[in-house]
Design a protein around this motif. Sequence first.
Motif, PDB file in Angstrom:
ATOM      1  N   GLU A  68       0.827  -1.206   0.000  1.00 27.62           N
ATOM      2  CA  GLU A  68       0.000   0.000   0.000  1.00 27.62           C
ATOM      3  C   GLU A  68       0.861   1.256   0.000  1.00 27.62           C
ATOM      4  O   GLU A  68       0.572   2.218  -0.731  1.00 27.62           O
ATOM      5  CB  GLU A  68      -0.924   0.020   1.218  1.00 27.62           C
ATOM      6  CG  GLU A  68      -2.043  -0.982   1.155  1.00 27.62           C
ATOM      7  CD  GLU A  68      -2.847  -1.043   2.453  1.00 27.62           C
ATOM      8  OE1 GLU A  68      -2.434  -0.437   3.465  1.00 27.62           O
ATOM      9  OE2 GLU A  68      -3.886  -1.720   2.444  1.00 27.62           O
ATOM     10  N   ARG A  69       1.931   1.256   0.812  1.00 26.28           N
ATOM     11  CA  ARG A  69       2.831   2.425   0.846  1.00 26.28           C
ATOM     12  C   ARG A  69       3.516   2.625  -0.500  1.00 26.28           C
ATOM     13  O   ARG A  69       3.666   3.752  -0.971  1.00 26.28           O
ATOM     14  CB  ARG A  69       3.864   2.263   1.953  1.00 26.28           C
ATOM     15  CG  ARG A  69       3.306   2.512   3.328  1.00 26.28           C
ATOM     16  CD  ARG A  69       4.404   2.614   4.366  1.00 26.28           C
ATOM     17  NE  ARG A  69       5.192   1.395   4.504  1.00 26.28           N
ATOM     18  CZ  ARG A  69       4.865   0.367   5.277  1.00 26.28           C
ATOM     19  NH1 ARG A  69       3.771   0.415   6.014  1.00 26.28           N
ATOM     20  NH2 ARG A  69       5.634  -0.694   5.342  1.00 26.28           N
ATOM     21  N   ALA A  73       3.137   5.896  -2.841  1.00 27.86           N
ATOM     22  CA  ALA A  73       4.326   6.647  -3.258  1.00 27.86           C
ATOM     23  C   ALA A  73       4.393   6.795  -4.772  1.00 27.86           C
ATOM     24  O   ALA A  73       4.730   7.867  -5.277  1.00 27.86           O
ATOM     25  CB  ALA A  73       5.578   5.957  -2.738  1.00 27.86           C
ATOM     26  N   SER A  74       4.053   5.736  -5.504  1.00 27.96           N
ATOM     27  CA  SER A  74       4.101   5.820  -6.961  1.00 27.96           C
ATOM     28  C   SER A  74       3.004   6.751  -7.495  1.00 27.96           C
ATOM     29  O   SER A  74       3.223   7.481  -8.455  1.00 27.96           O
ATOM     30  CB  SER A  74       3.985   4.432  -7.597  1.00 27.96           C
ATOM     31  OG  SER A  74       2.703   3.894  -7.401  1.00 27.96           O
ATOM     32  N   VAL A  78       3.638  10.180  -9.672  1.00 27.58           N
ATOM     33  CA  VAL A  78       3.002  10.427 -10.984  1.00 27.58           C
ATOM     34  C   VAL A  78       2.229  11.743 -10.928  1.00 27.58           C
ATOM     35  O   VAL A  78       2.241  12.515 -11.887  1.00 27.58           O
ATOM     36  CB  VAL A  78       2.066   9.252 -11.351  1.00 27.58           C
ATOM     37  CG1 VAL A  78       1.219   9.597 -12.564  1.00 27.58           C
ATOM     38  CG2 VAL A  78       2.880   7.999 -11.603  1.00 27.58           C
ATOM     39  N   ALA A  79       1.561  12.026  -9.819  1.00 26.15           N
ATOM     40  CA  ALA A  79       0.761  13.229  -9.682  1.00 26.15           C
ATOM     41  C   ALA A  79       1.647  14.484  -9.630  1.00 26.15           C
ATOM     42  O   ALA A  79       1.209  15.567 -10.011  1.00 26.15           O
ATOM     43  CB  ALA A  79      -0.086  13.164  -8.422  1.00 26.15           C
ATOM     44  N   ALA A  80       2.872  14.339  -9.186  1.00 28.45           N
ATOM     45  CA  ALA A  80       3.756  15.520  -9.043  1.00 28.45           C
ATOM     46  C   ALA A  80       4.405  15.917 -10.325  1.00 28.45           C
ATOM     47  O   ALA A  80       4.211  15.860 -11.360  1.00 28.45           O
ATOM     48  CB  ALA A  80       4.873  15.203  -8.060  1.00 28.45           C
TER      49      ALA A  80
END
Length: 80
Positions: A68-69, A73-74, A78-80
């Motif tokens: 889950e972590r 994190a991925s 991707v969002a950044a």
Amino acid sequence: MALAGAEDLQLVDLDARQDELARTLAAAAAAERAKALHPAGEGHLRWYRRGCRCSECRSANTALRAAERARTASREKVAA
């Protein structure tokens, strides 16, 4: 000569401590198996959620949390 005798005593003490440690670990493992809510080798996240806290079930929960972590994190990457 006296030095060799002292080494022998140290080895005997070491063996006694190792034996005690082995007995303690065996007792802890037996207690761990006694606490399990399922047969040995069948630990799973489902059992952890039902209240089993044996090492197999805790490992399954830890693996799920790590996954889950990693997913979070991925996604943040991707969002950044």
